[in-house]
Design an enzyme around this catalytic site. Structure first.
Site, PDB file in Angstrom:
ATOM      1  N   SER A 138       0.862  -1.184   0.000  1.00 14.07           N
ATOM      2  CA  SER A 138       0.000   0.000   0.000  1.00 14.07           C
ATOM      3  C   SER A 138       0.893   1.226   0.000  1.00 14.07           C
ATOM      4  O   SER A 138       2.044   1.173   0.461  1.00 14.07           O
ATOM      5  CB  SER A 138      -0.884   0.008   1.256  1.00 14.07           C
ATOM      6  N   TYR A 151      -1.739   0.325  10.658  1.00 11.94           N
ATOM      7  CA  TYR A 151      -1.720  -0.052   9.239  1.00 11.94           C
ATOM      8  C   TYR A 151      -0.452   0.465   8.580  1.00 11.94           C
ATOM      9  O   TYR A 151       0.201  -0.267   7.824  1.00 11.94           O
ATOM     10  CB  TYR A 151      -2.964   0.501   8.542  1.00 11.94           C
TER      11      TYR A 151
END
Length: 262
Positions: A138, A151
């Site tokens: 990501s 995250y």
């Protein structure tokens, strides 16, 4: 012409399911892996892919996956796509349990599957001339943002793992590819992040002109794996045009500015 095979994790929805479809359209044999058997069966009926039910945070499941892959033929590529986010709270206030879950699915599962299947991919590389490990990370693994917390930490770790693996495999005909998506509108990512709060999940994409969809990322993954064997796309960052950074997303229609800034 030889038929090649790829293993795709997180295949029951989103980017994983789209990647299964894209590889099948490109003529590859595909083994889709996920926890939800019903979703996998539907995908298999739709695409003709093979499927395997496994929880990749459980070592015995990963061992069973390895044994199944070895017993059913060569494998030439692996797409480590399984992952996810939970919460948008600060580092101080966020849940340790959420962090632990994010590290299990984004980092440790990636390590487990890679360790299990890499010897088999080496064998496949002898036949194909190259083998591929694609880690779907990501932009959160490259740029921190407020609320990213666990995250960010997990995806930074996945990015580092990918970079180290590439160094460790130097001299072998193996490509280690990182695909780092930005905002992708899928049916589940934001919903999981916000604990099933549909209104909050949908609000993430409100008034964002053309966020990416899962098929956009799948196309990038297949393109990277099907490049000529001497071409290695180490890192592909793919974002919608409306997103300049994790924290900077344009709202409303995109429009060209005049020279004076109006």
């Amino acid at each position: 012409m030889s038929v090649f095979r790829v293993v795709v994790t997180g295949a029951s929805s989103g980017i994983g399911a789209a990647t299964v479809r894209a590889f099948r359209a490109a003529g590859w044999e595909v083994l889709g892996v996920a926890r939800r058997e019903d979703r996998l069966r539907e995908l298999a009926e739709e695409t003709g892919a093979s499927v395997f039910v496994a929880d990749l945070t459980v070592q015995s499941d990963v061992d069973a996956l390895r044994d199944h892959v070895e017993a059913t033929g060569p494998v030439h590529a692996l797409v480590n796509n399984a992952g996810g986010a939970k919460g948008l709270e600060s580092v101080e206030a966020s849940s340790v349990e959420d962090w632990a879950w994010m590290f299990e699915v984004n980092v440790l599962a990636l390590k487990r599957v890679t360790s299990a299947l890499l010897p088999l991919i080496r064998r496949g590389a002898t036949e194909r001339g190259v083998g591929d490990v694609v880690n779907v990370t990501s932009i959160a693994g490259h740029t921190a943002y407020v609320g990213g917390g666990g995250y960010n930490a997990a995806k930074f770790a996945a990015h580092a793992l990918t970079a180290v693996l590439r160094l460790e495999l130097s001299g072998e005909p193996l490509r280690v590819i990182e695909v780092a998506p930005g905002m992708v509108k899928t049916e589940e990512f934001a919903l999981v992040r916000f604990g099933g709060d549909r209104a909050r999940a949908d609000a993430v994409y409100d008034d964002v002109p053309e966020p990416l969809v899962a098929e956009d990322v799948a196309e990038v993954i297949v393109d990277a794996v099907t490049k000529p064997r001497h071409v290695d796309l180490d890192l592909v960052v793919v974002k919608p045009v409306a997103q300049s950074a994790p924290h900077l997303v344009a709202k409303g229609a995109l429009a060209v500015r005049t020279p004076d800034g109006d």
